[in-house]
Scaffold this active site. Structure first.
Site, short mmCIF file in Angstrom:
data_model
loop_
_atom_site.label_atom_id
_atom_site.label_comp_id
_atom_site.label_asym_id
_atom_site.label_seq_id
_atom_site.Cartn_x
_atom_site.Cartn_y
_atom_site.Cartn_z
N LYS A 143 43.56 -3.41 38.13
CA LYS A 143 44.24 -3.90 37.35
C LYS A 143 45.85 -3.08 37.82
CE LYS A 143 42.59 -2.84 33.11
NZ LYS A 143 42.19 -2.35 31.42
N GLU A 237 37.63 -7.07 32.39
CA GLU A 237 37.62 -6.79 30.59
C GLU A 237 37.41 -8.22 29.40
OE1 GLU A 237 40.00 -3.01 30.66
OE2 GLU A 237 40.96 -4.61 28.39
N ARG A 241 33.96 -3.57 30.32
CA ARG A 241 34.92 -2.93 30.51
C ARG A 241 35.37 -1.95 29.53
NH1 ARG A 241 38.89 -4.43 36.31
NH2 ARG A 241 39.94 -2.51 34.86
N ASN A 245 37.98 2.47 27.16
CA ASN A 245 38.33 2.24 26.59
C ASN A 245 38.01 3.87 25.08
OD1 ASN A 245 40.79 0.64 27.25
ND2 ASN A 245 40.16 -0.68 25.93
N HIS A 252 45.81 6.88 21.54
CA HIS A 252 47.22 5.52 21.80
C HIS A 252 47.48 6.31 21.02
CE1 HIS A 252 46.00 2.55 24.71
NE2 HIS A 252 45.95 3.90 25.88
N1 NAD Z 1 45.28 0.38 36.59
C1 NAD Z 1 45.11 1.19 35.67
O1 NAD Z 1 43.32 0.11 35.97
C2 NAD Z 1 44.97 1.86 35.61
C3 NAD Z 1 44.04 3.05 34.31
C4 NAD Z 1 44.73 3.83 33.99
C5 NAD Z 1 46.21 4.69 33.82
N2 NAD Z 1 46.70 3.68 33.98
C6 NAD Z 1 48.04 4.03 34.22
O2 NAD Z 1 48.33 4.99 35.45
C7 NAD Z 1 49.83 5.73 35.25
C8 NAD Z 1 49.48 7.01 34.82
O3 NAD Z 1 49.06 7.86 36.15
P1 NAD Z 1 49.49 9.23 36.43
O4 NAD Z 1 48.87 10.00 35.66
O5 NAD Z 1 48.34 9.38 38.02
O6 NAD Z 1 50.75 9.27 36.22
P2 NAD Z 1 51.98 9.88 37.67
O7 NAD Z 1 51.24 8.21 38.98
O8 NAD Z 1 52.98 9.77 36.88
O9 NAD Z 1 51.32 10.64 38.78
C9 NAD Z 1 51.95 11.86 37.43
C10 NAD Z 1 53.26 12.80 38.33
O10 NAD Z 1 52.42 13.83 39.70
C11 NAD Z 1 53.25 13.84 40.68
N3 NAD Z 1 52.31 13.50 42.18
C12 NAD Z 1 51.51 12.74 42.32
N4 NAD Z 1 50.43 13.05 43.20
C13 NAD Z 1 50.85 14.76 43.09
C14 NAD Z 1 50.09 15.40 44.02
N5 NAD Z 1 49.70 14.98 44.99
N6 NAD Z 1 50.78 16.64 44.21
C15 NAD Z 1 52.00 16.85 42.37
N7 NAD Z 1 52.00 16.21 42.10
C16 NAD Z 1 52.22 14.79 42.64
C17 NAD Z 1 53.91 12.12 40.06
O11 NAD Z 1 54.64 12.21 41.27
C18 NAD Z 1 54.00 12.33 38.91
O12 NAD Z 1 55.55 12.91 38.08
C19 NAD Z 1 50.07 5.09 33.53
O13 NAD Z 1 51.32 3.95 33.82
C20 NAD Z 1 48.82 3.52 33.42
O14 NAD Z 1 49.76 3.08 32.45
C21 NAD Z 1 46.44 3.05 35.07
#
Ligand code: NAD
Length: 359
Positions: A143, A237, A241, A245, A252
């Site tokens: 996704k 999905e 899938r 959720n 949310h």
């Molecule tokens: N595509 C999908 O199936 C799917 C599923 C769930 C969530 N998402 C998306 O994922 C996003 C959230 O992802 P997230 O929680 O990883 O957030 P993010 O990518 O914003 O990372 C969180 C923070 O951690 C930092 N960071 C990343 N790796 C690090 C590391 N190893 N050490 C220190 N800092 C680090 C980043 O710079 C950021 O500030 C949302 O946009 C959500 O919509 C997508």
């Protein structure tokens, strides 16, 4: 190193999980039929931590590497940022077989995934997730998404990577709140599909929070397996899938009503408890299972109580959610820990009763 195969016919790929993997990516990609320029897309924080190691690995394998960096944060999942990346790619990218590597959390995975999926009608994408959430969830399944104004993930497409490499060493630098955020998704996956993983987490949660390597490897492996299995059965999905959720319908809504003061993982944790309480109220889940779920969520350092929010506003936010069907809400419910199912039959009045009668 452990491997999980995601079987999607000609789009199948491996998820490689373990320590010290960043330094091996170059050689792995060298074995593929790819041309020798590689582009890393990352954010400023991750760039400072891991881009050099990945660049070295690729350069040692003979790739000419370009690093494209965007600021850290959800705001970067925008058409503006994607547009800037296309501009940069017109200079850095030469052939349709140059790999693009998404190095970072879920934001970079979604953004770089979208850009790789659309640039020149799709170029080879390698996911290199560096948050727990990205390693167990967002990097797997293809996704990709950008936000549109206030609307999250409104623009996007399914686009599978050619490889996912989850180097658990990168989790060591994660802020604690990001680790617990990821643990919420790990607990969710166990709760919907794998009671053994739930029991493992129950015993090893402290070690997980201390990032004990073998415990983390097991957790990332088993959670990735769950996601891979679900994606294989329902890539786009349409049905199964959706059980991913679990906890997200109320989650949310409370995340929105709290004005995003609650982090996603915290909101999902509360949403998971709420969905378990609803499952118990409709008579499909034993009350003892609800208590077990609350205990494990607490051990992970996540909330289990409904925060002091306007319950009507939460109900309203839920009605706006795309999972509402006429006067019924689509909910993922539990029969037991490890066994989730989708119900299109949940009466909003019962949900309100659970929220109002809670704590
Ligand atoms: N595509 C999908 O199936 C799917 C599923 C769930 C969530 N998402 C998306 O994922 C996003 C959230 O992802 P997230 O929680 O990883 O957030 P993010 O990518 O914003 O990372 C969180 C923070 O951690 C930092 N960071 C990343 N790796 C690090 C590391 N190893 N050490 C220190 N800092 C680090 C980043 O710079 C950021 O500030 C949302 O946009 C959500 O919509 C997508």
């Amino acid at each position: 190193m452990k491997k999980v195969k995601v079987e999607l016919g000609s789009y199948s790929y491996d998820i490689r999980i373990g320590s010290g993997l960043l330094s091996r990516i170059g050689l792995w990609l060298k074995e593929r039929d790819l041309s020798d320029k590689a582009v890393i897309i990352t954010d400023t924080i991750v760039e400072g931590l891991y881009a050099e190691a990945l660049e070295r690995s690729l350069a040692n394998a003979g790739f000419d590497v370009t690093i494209l960096e965007v600021p850290s944060g959800e705001e970067q999942k925008s058409l503006e940022t994607a547009g800037r990346l296309y501009d940069d790619l017109t200079e850095a990218y030469t052939e349709r077989t140059n790999p693009v590597l998404a190095l970072g959390g879920g934001v970079i995975g979604d953004l770089a995934g979208f850009v790789a999926a659309t640039y020149m009608r799709g170029v080879p994408l390698v996911q290199v997730p560096t948050t727990l959430l990205a390693q167990v969830d967002s990097s797997i399944g293809g996704k990709t998404a950008l936000d549109h104004g206030q609307l999250k993930n409104m623009i996007g497409l399914f686009y599978q990577p050619i490889m996912v490499v989850a180097d658990i060493d990168t989790l060591r630098t994660l802020p604690e709140i990001e680790l617990t955020n990821g643990l919420a998704e790990v607990i969710k996956s166990a709760v919907i599909r794998n009671r053994n993983l739930f029991n493992f987490l129950d015993i090893n949660m402290n070690k997980a929070r201390e990032l004990h390597p073998s415990v983390m490897e097991t957790i990332v492996l088993e959670t990735a397996r769950i996601k891979a299995e679900i994606v294989e059965k329902d890539e786009k999905e349409t049905d199964l899938r959706r059980i991913l959720n679990y906890g997200h319908t109320i989650g949310h809504a409370i995340e929105t009503v709290s004005n995003f003061e609650l982090k996603h993982g915290q909101a999902v944790a509360i949403g998971m408890v709420a969905a378990a309480k609803i499952s118990s109220r409709v008579g499909v889940l034993d009350e003892g299972e609800v208590v077990k779920l609350e205990n494990i969520i607490e051990k992970a350092g996540l909330p289990t109580e409904m925060p002091d929010l306007d319950k009507e506003a939460v109900m309203e936010a839920m009605q706006h959610d795309k999972k509402v069907l006429q006067d019924r809400i689509r909910f993922v419910l539990l029969r037991s820990i490890g066994d989730a199912f989708i119900s299109d039959e949940v009466d909003p009045a019962l949900v309100e009763e659970v929220l109002v009668g809670w704590g």
